[in-house]
Motif scaffolding. Structure first.
Motif, PDB file in Angstrom:
ATOM      1  N   GLY A  69       0.814  -1.214   0.000  1.00 63.79           N
ATOM      2  CA  GLY A  69       0.000   0.000   0.000  1.00 63.79           C
ATOM      3  C   GLY A  69       0.847   1.263   0.000  1.00 63.79           C
ATOM      4  O   GLY A  69       0.477   2.272   0.599  1.00 63.79           O
ATOM      5  N   LEU A  70       1.990   1.196  -0.689  1.00 66.50           N
ATOM      6  CA  LEU A  70       2.920   2.326  -0.707  1.00 66.50           C
ATOM      7  C   LEU A  70       3.108   2.846  -2.124  1.00 66.50           C
ATOM      8  O   LEU A  70       2.978   2.105  -3.098  1.00 66.50           O
ATOM      9  CB  LEU A  70       4.281   1.899  -0.147  1.00 66.50           C
ATOM     10  N   GLY A 151      -9.635  -6.381   6.504  1.00 66.77           N
ATOM     11  CA  GLY A 151      -8.661  -5.280   6.531  1.00 66.77           C
ATOM     12  C   GLY A 151      -8.177  -4.916   5.142  1.00 66.77           C
ATOM     13  O   GLY A 151      -8.015  -3.735   4.815  1.00 66.77           O
ATOM     14  N   GLN A 152      -7.953  -5.917   4.293  1.00 65.16           N
ATOM     15  CA  GLN A 152      -7.522  -5.653   2.916  1.00 65.16           C
ATOM     16  C   GLN A 152      -8.612  -4.906   2.161  1.00 65.16           C
ATOM     17  O   GLN A 152      -8.317  -3.965   1.420  1.00 65.16           O
ATOM     18  CB  GLN A 152      -7.174  -6.969   2.214  1.00 65.16           C
ATOM     19  N   GLN A 153      -9.850  -5.316   2.347  1.00 63.38           N
ATOM     20  CA  GLN A 153     -10.961  -4.641   1.672  1.00 63.38           C
ATOM     21  C   GLN A 153     -11.093  -3.202   2.149  1.00 63.38           C
ATOM     22  O   GLN A 153     -11.288  -2.294   1.343  1.00 63.38           O
ATOM     23  CB  GLN A 153     -12.258  -5.416   1.890  1.00 63.38           C
ATOM     24  N   ALA A 154     -10.987  -2.991   3.454  1.00 65.46           N
ATOM     25  CA  ALA A 154     -11.087  -1.632   3.993  1.00 65.46           C
ATOM     26  C   ALA A 154      -9.944  -0.766   3.503  1.00 65.46           C
ATOM     27  O   ALA A 154     -10.130   0.420   3.172  1.00 65.46           O
ATOM     28  CB  ALA A 154     -11.109  -1.680   5.523  1.00 65.46           C
ATOM     29  N   THR A 155      -8.750  -1.353   3.413  1.00 65.53           N
ATOM     30  CA  THR A 155      -7.587  -0.619   2.896  1.00 65.53           C
ATOM     31  C   THR A 155      -7.822  -0.193   1.461  1.00 65.53           C
ATOM     32  O   THR A 155      -7.550   0.948   1.093  1.00 65.53           O
ATOM     33  CB  THR A 155      -6.319  -1.484   3.006  1.00 65.53           C
ATOM     34  N   GLU A 157     -10.691   0.234  -0.039  1.00 64.11           N
ATOM     35  CA  GLU A 157     -11.740   1.258  -0.066  1.00 64.11           C
ATOM     36  C   GLU A 157     -11.178   2.623   0.312  1.00 64.11           C
ATOM     37  O   GLU A 157     -11.530   3.633  -0.293  1.00 64.11           O
ATOM     38  CB  GLU A 157     -12.887   0.872   0.859  1.00 64.11           C
ATOM     39  N   LEU A 158     -10.317   2.673   1.310  1.00 67.15           N
ATOM     40  CA  LEU A 158      -9.724   3.928   1.734  1.00 67.15           C
ATOM     41  C   LEU A 158      -8.772   4.481   0.670  1.00 67.15           C
ATOM     42  O   LEU A 158      -8.611   5.698   0.539  1.00 67.15           O
ATOM     43  CB  LEU A 158      -8.981   3.775   3.055  1.00 67.15           C
ATOM     44  N   ALA A 159      -8.124   3.575  -0.079  1.00 66.36           N
ATOM     45  CA  ALA A 159      -7.176   4.012  -1.117  1.00 66.36           C
ATOM     46  C   ALA A 159      -7.889   4.622  -2.317  1.00 66.36           C
ATOM     47  O   ALA A 159      -7.286   5.404  -3.045  1.00 66.36           O
ATOM     48  CB  ALA A 159      -6.313   2.823  -1.554  1.00 66.36           C
ATOM     49  N   ASP A 160      -9.142   4.255  -2.537  1.00 65.45           N
ATOM     50  CA  ASP A 160      -9.896   4.773  -3.701  1.00 65.45           C
ATOM     51  C   ASP A 160     -10.256   6.233  -3.537  1.00 65.45           C
ATOM     52  O   ASP A 160     -10.409   6.809  -2.544  1.00 65.45           O
ATOM     53  CB  ASP A 160     -11.167   3.953  -3.932  1.00 65.45           C
TER      54      ASP A 160
END
Length: 160
Positions: A69-70, A151-155, A157-160
């Motif tokens: 996620g970087l 957690g992967q799904q939430a990550t 969603e937040l990245a979008d």
């Protein structure tokens, strides 16, 4: 006996207890990782990326950046530090159409150093797991896998 239906008060309290415990676990693992990283001179992000490389490598920098996620520019600095520390190697991919393509590999001869550092937690986890039956451990492992997926799904969603 209290209300144990999925919408009931007791169920909500149990769900909140699980969420609170996960928050506590997250904090404790962050503290552990920080202590561990300080011992082997790795920043938090560096240690996370090295762990991802050990688990999913060999891997390209772009795929690693996505997993971590970087931003790719941030990843370059992390990989530079890991390579200088002798934790990874970067190898040109002779099969790639792009001559700049590289593959990142963990330097396996440094792994014993990691294992020694992690042995304290490994021992604690073995002792803890010995208290549970196989069926309970399978349930716990399933819960943790599903928590990771959430957690992967939430990550994402937040990245979008």
């Amino acid at each position: 006996m209290g209300d144990v239906t999925k919408g009931g008060r007791a169920h909500r309290r149990a769900v909140n207890a699980v969420k609170d415990s996960l928050r506590d676990l997250n904090i404790q693992l962050s503290l552990l990782n920080r202590q561990f990283g300080a011992k082997v001179e790795l920043k938090d992000a560096d240690w996370s990326c090295l762990d991802l490389i050990n688990r999913h490598g060999p891997i390209g920098p772009g795929a690693l950046a996505k997993l971590a996620g970087l931003h790719p520019a941030t990843m370059t600095g992390i990989l530079d530090r890991l390579q200088r520390g002798g934790w990874i190697t970067r190898e040109r991919d002779p099969e790639a159409t792009d001559r700049r393509a590289v593959t990142i590999r963990a330097t396996r001869d440094r792994n014993p150093e990691l294992y020694r550092m992690l042995s304290v937690m490994t021992t604690r986890m073995d002792e803890l797991c010995d208290r549970y039956s196989q069926e309970q451990l399978e349930l716990i492992a399933d819960f943790l896998r599903r928590t990771t997926e959430a957690g992967q799904q939430a990550t994402a969603e937040l990245a979008d």
